[in-house]
Every structure is written in structure tokens, then in C-alpha cells.
Design a protein around this motif. Structure first.
Motif, PDB file in Angstrom:
ATOM      1  N   GLY A 164       3.916  -5.301  -6.728  1.00 42.32           N
ATOM      2  CA  GLY A 164       3.577  -3.930  -6.365  1.00 42.32           C
ATOM      3  C   GLY A 164       2.577  -3.846  -5.222  1.00 42.32           C
ATOM      4  O   GLY A 164       1.766  -4.748  -5.010  1.00 42.32           O
ATOM      5  N   ASN A 206       9.377   3.960  -7.592  1.00 34.89           N
ATOM      6  CA  ASN A 206       9.719   2.595  -8.010  1.00 34.89           C
ATOM      7  C   ASN A 206      11.217   2.335  -7.966  1.00 34.89           C
ATOM      8  O   ASN A 206      11.674   1.275  -7.516  1.00 34.89           O
ATOM      9  N   SER A 227       6.651  -1.145  -6.700  1.00 33.67           N
ATOM     10  CA  SER A 227       7.161  -1.074  -5.334  1.00 33.67           C
ATOM     11  C   SER A 227       5.991  -0.768  -4.401  1.00 33.67           C
ATOM     12  O   SER A 227       4.837  -0.949  -4.763  1.00 33.67           O
TER      13      SER A 227
END
Length: 211
Positions: free
Chosen positions: A109, A40, A80
């Protein structure tokens, strides 16, 4: 000076290089929660190296989660682009542990699960195994024996995209949508998110309410 400005302007117009994706192996001192956090943040976390762009987290064995990491979640929220390459291994909540879901995906995400078993998540809210507001792709993956006190015992998706490819969602329980509860609403730009199921099975799940 004018020539220098021209050269600098030309350099700024050149295509910018894209950072190569990283592979983060869950082994030794690198645990799965830290591996996801590293992906992330594109920075080292715990014993895990930094992520870079769209990252792959590789499991080297089964993962048992004994406590929540973030609120109702056993693992950090995916913010992410992350692929978890499970190699056939299992991510599960420990027997007797406090209630929490296994995975949560934020609106921005992107999560791909490849050959993973997601087992034993339990929450009063939505999504016992997986909750997603973003994009989730399950490939050769099994989501089983999870439960929710509300919607989506196995998977709850609201907005974004959910794709099941050669995967199984079974033996999950919820008040509504025992296996999968997908609430697919248009986003701000009126682009409708999608639900796709290819070569997959959603079976033997239980919903306790018909309303």
C-alpha cells in the motif's frame, strides 16, 4: 497471414496506455470506508464510483467512525496507491466506540495524507492512529490523541517508508514510542526503507515503559 502477424506484433509493441487516476469525493451516499474500498479495488463500492490507478479521496467534512471495519481497523486496509485530501477535516473514532485504530497500510500500500487530522484511535496492538507496513507520507497533517497498548501511539511503521512533511504528531500514548515507533528493517532485496522528517513536530507524546 504473415503480414497480419507482423502488424499484430507491431501493435503489441506499442506503449500501453495508463488508466488515469480517479478522484472519489466523500459526500452524500459515498462514505469514507466505501471510498477507500473503491480505490483499492478499482470498482464501485457502496455509493462511491470506481477508483482507477493512483486515486485521490477527497473529504468534504469531518468523518466520525463508530465501529471497526476490518479487525482492529476503523477503515479498510490500504492496499493500493491512495491519497486522502482532507481539506483540514478530521477522521476520528467516536467517543465510546469499541477500540480500533484509524488507518492501516499493507506492505504493497501507498498512502498520502494531505491536510488531515487523525484522532482518537485506540488499540492494544501496534499503531493507535496509523499502522503501516508500506509507504506513508503525511503532509500538513496532525496525528493526535491516539493510543496503543504496545508500540506507536500515533504511528507505527515497520518496513517501507514513513515521511512527515510539515506535520504534527502530538498527545499520543503507547507503552513504547508514544508518538512514533519506526522499526525500519531491510526488505528481501536489502534495500533499506527510510524515515524522513521535514518541518514537523513530534512532541508531548507519552511512553509508559522505558524497557
Amino acid at each position: 497471414a504473415r503480414a497480419a502477424r507482423v502488424v499484430l506484433g507491431a501493435l503489441l509493441l506499442l506503449p500501453q496506455s495508463i488508466a488515469p487516476a480517479a478522484t472519489i469525493k466523500v459526500a452524500g451516499g459515498c462514505k469514507l470506508p466505501n471510498a477507500i474500498a473503491a480505490a483499492n479495488a478499482n470498482a464501485p463500492r457502496g455509493g462511491c464510483p470506481a477508483g482507477s490507478g493512483a486515486d485521490t479521496v477527497e473529504l468534504s467534512g469531518n468523518v466520525t467512525l463508530s465501529k471497526a471495519n476490518n479487525g482492529d481497523n476503523g477503515l479498510p486496509i490500504i492496499t493500493s496507491n491512495v491519497t486522502i485530501d482532507g481539506g483540514g477535516f478530521t477522521i476520528k473514532r467516536a467517543a465510546g466506540a469499541a477500540r480500533f485504530r484509524i488507518l492501516d497500510v499493507a506492505a504493497q500500500g501507498r498512502l498520502t495524507l494531505e491536510a488531515v487530522r487523525v484522532v482518537g484511535g485506540e488499540v492494544q496492538a501496534n499503531g493507535g492512529g496509523i499502522r503501516s507496513l508500506g509507504r506513508v507520507v503525511l503532509r500538513n497533517t496532525t496525528v493526535t490523541s491516539n493510543s496503543s497498548g504496545n508500540r506507536g501511539g500515533g504511528i507505527y511503521a515497520s518496513g517501507g517508508e514513513l515521511a512527515l512533511i510539515n506535520s504534527t504528531v502530538s498527545r499520543n500514548t503507547a507503552r513504547r514510542g508514544g508518538g512514533v515507533a519506526a522499526y525500519l528493517t531491510p526488505d528481501f532485496y536489502s534495500v533499506y526503507p527510510t524515515l524522513s522528517i521535514t518541518g514537523s513536530s513530534i512532541a508531548r507524546n507519552t511512553a509508559t515503559s522505558r524497557g
